[in-house]
Design a protein around this motif. Structure first.
Motif, PDB file in Angstrom:
ATOM      1  N   UNK A  80      49.296  25.853  34.004  1.00 54.70           N
ATOM      2  CA  UNK A  80      49.280  24.797  32.978  1.00 54.70           C
ATOM      3  C   UNK A  80      49.444  25.374  31.575  1.00 54.70           C
ATOM      4  N   UNK A  81      49.796  26.657  31.495  1.00 51.48           N
ATOM      5  CA  UNK A  81      50.004  27.352  30.217  1.00 51.48           C
ATOM      6  C   UNK A  81      48.749  27.363  29.351  1.00 51.48           C
ATOM      7  N   UNK A  82      47.581  27.410  30.004  1.00 49.88           N
ATOM      8  CA  UNK A  82      46.318  27.561  29.283  1.00 49.88           C
ATOM      9  C   UNK A  82      45.933  29.040  29.253  1.00 49.88           C
ATOM     10  N   UNK A  83      45.071  29.385  28.320  1.00 46.34           N
ATOM     11  CA  UNK A  83      44.695  30.791  28.132  1.00 46.34           C
ATOM     12  C   UNK A  83      43.927  31.332  29.338  1.00 46.34           C
ATOM     13  N   UNK A  84      44.307  32.528  29.757  1.00 46.51           N
ATOM     14  CA  UNK A  84      43.598  33.270  30.802  1.00 46.51           C
ATOM     15  C   UNK A  84      43.393  34.683  30.281  1.00 46.51           C
ATOM     16  N   UNK A  85      42.153  35.157  30.285  1.00 50.20           N
ATOM     17  CA  UNK A  85      41.860  36.484  29.749  1.00 50.20           C
ATOM     18  C   UNK A  85      42.405  37.588  30.645  1.00 50.20           C
ATOM     19  N   UNK A  86      42.449  38.793  30.088  1.00 55.69           N
ATOM     20  CA  UNK A  86      42.995  39.934  30.823  1.00 55.69           C
ATOM     21  C   UNK A  86      41.997  40.524  31.806  1.00 55.69           C
ATOM     22  N   UNK A  87      40.690  40.337  31.558  1.00 54.60           N
ATOM     23  CA  UNK A  87      39.661  40.884  32.452  1.00 54.60           C
ATOM     24  C   UNK A  87      38.525  39.879  32.562  1.00 54.60           C
ATOM     25  N   UNK A  88      38.033  39.696  33.786  1.00 51.73           N
ATOM     26  CA  UNK A  88      36.822  38.904  34.018  1.00 51.73           C
ATOM     27  C   UNK A  88      35.886  39.671  34.957  1.00 51.73           C
ATOM     28  N   UNK A  89      34.608  39.651  34.643  1.00 56.07           N
ATOM     29  CA  UNK A  89      33.600  40.047  35.613  1.00 56.07           C
ATOM     30  C   UNK A  89      33.304  38.820  36.467  1.00 56.07           C
ATOM     31  N   UNK A  90      33.512  38.945  37.762  1.00 56.16           N
ATOM     32  CA  UNK A  90      33.304  37.818  38.677  1.00 56.16           C
ATOM     33  C   UNK A  90      31.983  38.047  39.396  1.00 56.16           C
ATOM     34  N   UNK A  91      30.942  37.438  38.852  1.00 61.81           N
ATOM     35  CA  UNK A  91      29.597  37.648  39.374  1.00 61.81           C
ATOM     36  C   UNK A  91      28.758  36.416  39.064  1.00 61.81           C
TER      37      UNK A  91
ATOM     38  N   UNK B 169      31.824  35.420  30.131  1.00 60.73           N
ATOM     39  CA  UNK B 169      33.253  35.128  29.937  1.00 60.73           C
ATOM     40  C   UNK B 169      33.753  34.217  31.057  1.00 60.73           C
ATOM     41  N   UNK B 170      33.317  34.455  32.261  1.00 64.15           N
ATOM     42  CA  UNK B 170      33.681  33.616  33.401  1.00 64.15           C
ATOM     43  C   UNK B 170      33.239  32.170  33.167  1.00 64.15           C
ATOM     44  N   UNK B 171      31.996  31.994  32.729  1.00 61.94           N
ATOM     45  CA  UNK B 171      31.473  30.651  32.493  1.00 61.94           C
ATOM     46  C   UNK B 171      32.133  30.004  31.280  1.00 61.94           C
ATOM     47  N   UNK B 172      32.465  30.802  30.276  1.00 60.63           N
ATOM     48  CA  UNK B 172      33.100  30.264  29.074  1.00 60.63           C
ATOM     49  C   UNK B 172      34.498  29.726  29.359  1.00 60.63           C
ATOM     50  N   UNK B 173      35.081  30.131  30.474  1.00 62.76           N
ATOM     51  CA  UNK B 173      36.402  29.622  30.844  1.00 62.76           C
ATOM     52  C   UNK B 173      36.344  28.152  31.241  1.00 62.76           C
ATOM     53  N   UNK B 174      35.133  27.670  31.529  1.00 64.80           N
ATOM     54  CA  UNK B 174      34.971  26.292  31.982  1.00 64.80           C
ATOM     55  C   UNK B 174      34.649  26.184  33.458  1.00 64.80           C
ATOM     56  N   UNK B 175      34.662  27.326  34.154  1.00 67.36           N
ATOM     57  CA  UNK B 175      34.342  27.298  35.585  1.00 67.36           C
ATOM     58  C   UNK B 175      32.851  27.068  35.799  1.00 67.36           C
TER      59      UNK B 175
ATOM     60  N   UNK C 183      41.316  30.228  42.111  1.00 68.36           N
ATOM     61  CA  UNK C 183      42.055  28.955  42.090  1.00 68.36           C
ATOM     62  C   UNK C 183      42.009  28.330  40.693  1.00 68.36           C
ATOM     63  N   UNK C 184      40.826  28.319  40.085  1.00 69.14           N
ATOM     64  CA  UNK C 184      40.644  27.749  38.754  1.00 69.14           C
ATOM     65  C   UNK C 184      41.560  28.438  37.741  1.00 69.14           C
ATOM     66  N   UNK C 185      41.614  29.763  37.781  1.00 72.98           N
ATOM     67  CA  UNK C 185      42.437  30.514  36.833  1.00 72.98           C
ATOM     68  C   UNK C 185      43.925  30.287  37.090  1.00 72.98           C
ATOM     69  N   UNK C 186      44.301  30.147  38.355  1.00 78.98           N
ATOM     70  CA  UNK C 186      45.711  29.882  38.673  1.00 78.98           C
ATOM     71  C   UNK C 186      46.145  28.538  38.096  1.00 78.98           C
ATOM     72  N   UNK C 187      45.285  27.554  38.206  1.00 79.25           N
ATOM     73  CA  UNK C 187      45.595  26.252  37.604  1.00 79.25           C
ATOM     74  C   UNK C 187      45.757  26.384  36.091  1.00 79.25           C
ATOM     75  N   UNK C 188      44.905  27.175  35.466  1.00 73.16           N
ATOM     76  CA  UNK C 188      45.023  27.384  34.020  1.00 73.16           C
ATOM     77  C   UNK C 188      46.361  28.077  33.689  1.00 73.16           C
ATOM     78  N   UNK C 189      46.690  29.112  34.447  1.00 70.03           N
ATOM     79  CA  UNK C 189      47.920  29.855  34.178  1.00 70.03           C
ATOM     80  C   UNK C 189      49.152  28.963  34.349  1.00 70.03           C
TER      81      UNK C 189
END
Length: 295
Positions: free
Chosen positions: A218-229, A269-275, A210-216
């Protein structure tokens, strides 16, 4: 500027292909945000607040009208029905390809999120792995996931104007996923070996999507790969001992094997996104399950 961004989010069409445990929770969160959500599933079982599109990703002829949902965002999070090479190939490799093919001429699609697995990392090393490390799968599950991921770089399936993100999930747990709780309650059935483990609570996995969808949107940067852990790779016996103690089990006589095998994963990388994680480690996550079970 913010009001225009919020309007885009509220008017967004989200297509979720695969409405199992994770997909349903993502749908619930996005519906609560006011988005229009279409869920693709094999059954016609209803999903509150969502439109249901009944189809089977392994049967491309059932996906012919998928583009009519006019999705801005595609989330592909299907699950193989059996742990076999054939099932993984048909659901992840062929299924994703079939879905992308059905949406190839969509004029609205802006971003594709593919829920993959950290099983693509077959190496067993002491170093902490992150998204920059080459994925070297060891079994068919990792090989098929990596093959499916490659589909996102195929220009014949994904137009250049569509962004893509791979979400490599570690072991998902949460309400209804009680394997570790049951195992911890039976020390006589604990494995003879002790290896590193990585996990993510289902609620965090869904909330991060959900967090990444909001970023996308809103035309904010979303990386190509995330480890979700989560933030604490941990030996399996540490988890079992902690849960067992919470269950009142006497584990004083248990001999803990040396930690050998598997790998530790970084979520930087996940945490650096702001989540911000709801459950940053296994203790927070499993405590919530124990509390829920007592209720």
């Amino acid at each position: 500027m913010r009001s225009h961004s919020n309007k885009r989010i509220m008017q967004a069409n989200i297509l979720i292909v695969g409405c199992g445990d994770l997909g349903r929770e993502v749908a619930r969160l996005l519906v609560n945000d006011g988005m229009h959500v279409t869920g693709v599933r094999r059954s016609n079982q209803t999903l509150q607040g969502c439109q249901i599109f009944q189809a089977d990703v392994t049967k491309p002829e059932t996906l012919n009208k998928l583009a009519e949902t006019n999705p801005d965002i595609l989330i592909y999070c299907v699950a193989a029905d059996t742990y076999t090479d054939d099932s993984y190939r048909s659901h992840y490799v062929d299924g994703l390809s079939n879905t992308l093919q059905a949406l190839k001429f969509s004029s609205t699609l802006r971003h594709v999120f593919f829920v993959s697995s950290t099983g693509v990392y077959g190496q067993e090393i002491e170093d902490v792995l992150d998204e920059t490390v080459l994925a070297i799968p060891k079994g068919f599950n990792g090989e098929r996931m990596l093959q499916a991921e490659a589909s996102l770089n195929d220009p014949s399936l994904v137009p250049a104007q569509v962004n893509t993100t791979i979400l490599r999930f570690s072991g998902i747990y949460g309400l209804g996923r009680t394997r570790m709780l049951k195992l911890a309650a039976e020390p006589e059935n604990w494995p003879a070996s002790n290896a590193w483990t990585n996990r993510i609570h289902r609620d965090d996995g869904a909330a991060f999507i959900r967090f990444l969808i909001h970023r996308a949107l809103s035309a904010q940067a979303v990386d190509e790969i995330y480890l979700v852990t989560d933030s604490l790779p941990v030996a399996q016996y540490d988890v079992l001992l902690w849960i067992a103690s919470k269950l009142g089990k006497d584990v004083s006589a248990i001999k803990v094997p040396a930690v050998l095998g598997n790998k530790r994963l970084s979520n930087q990388r996940m945490l650096s996104s702001g989540y911000k994680l709801i459950y940053p480690d296994y203790q927070a996550g499993y405590q919530s399950l124990l509390d829920a079970s007592r209720l």
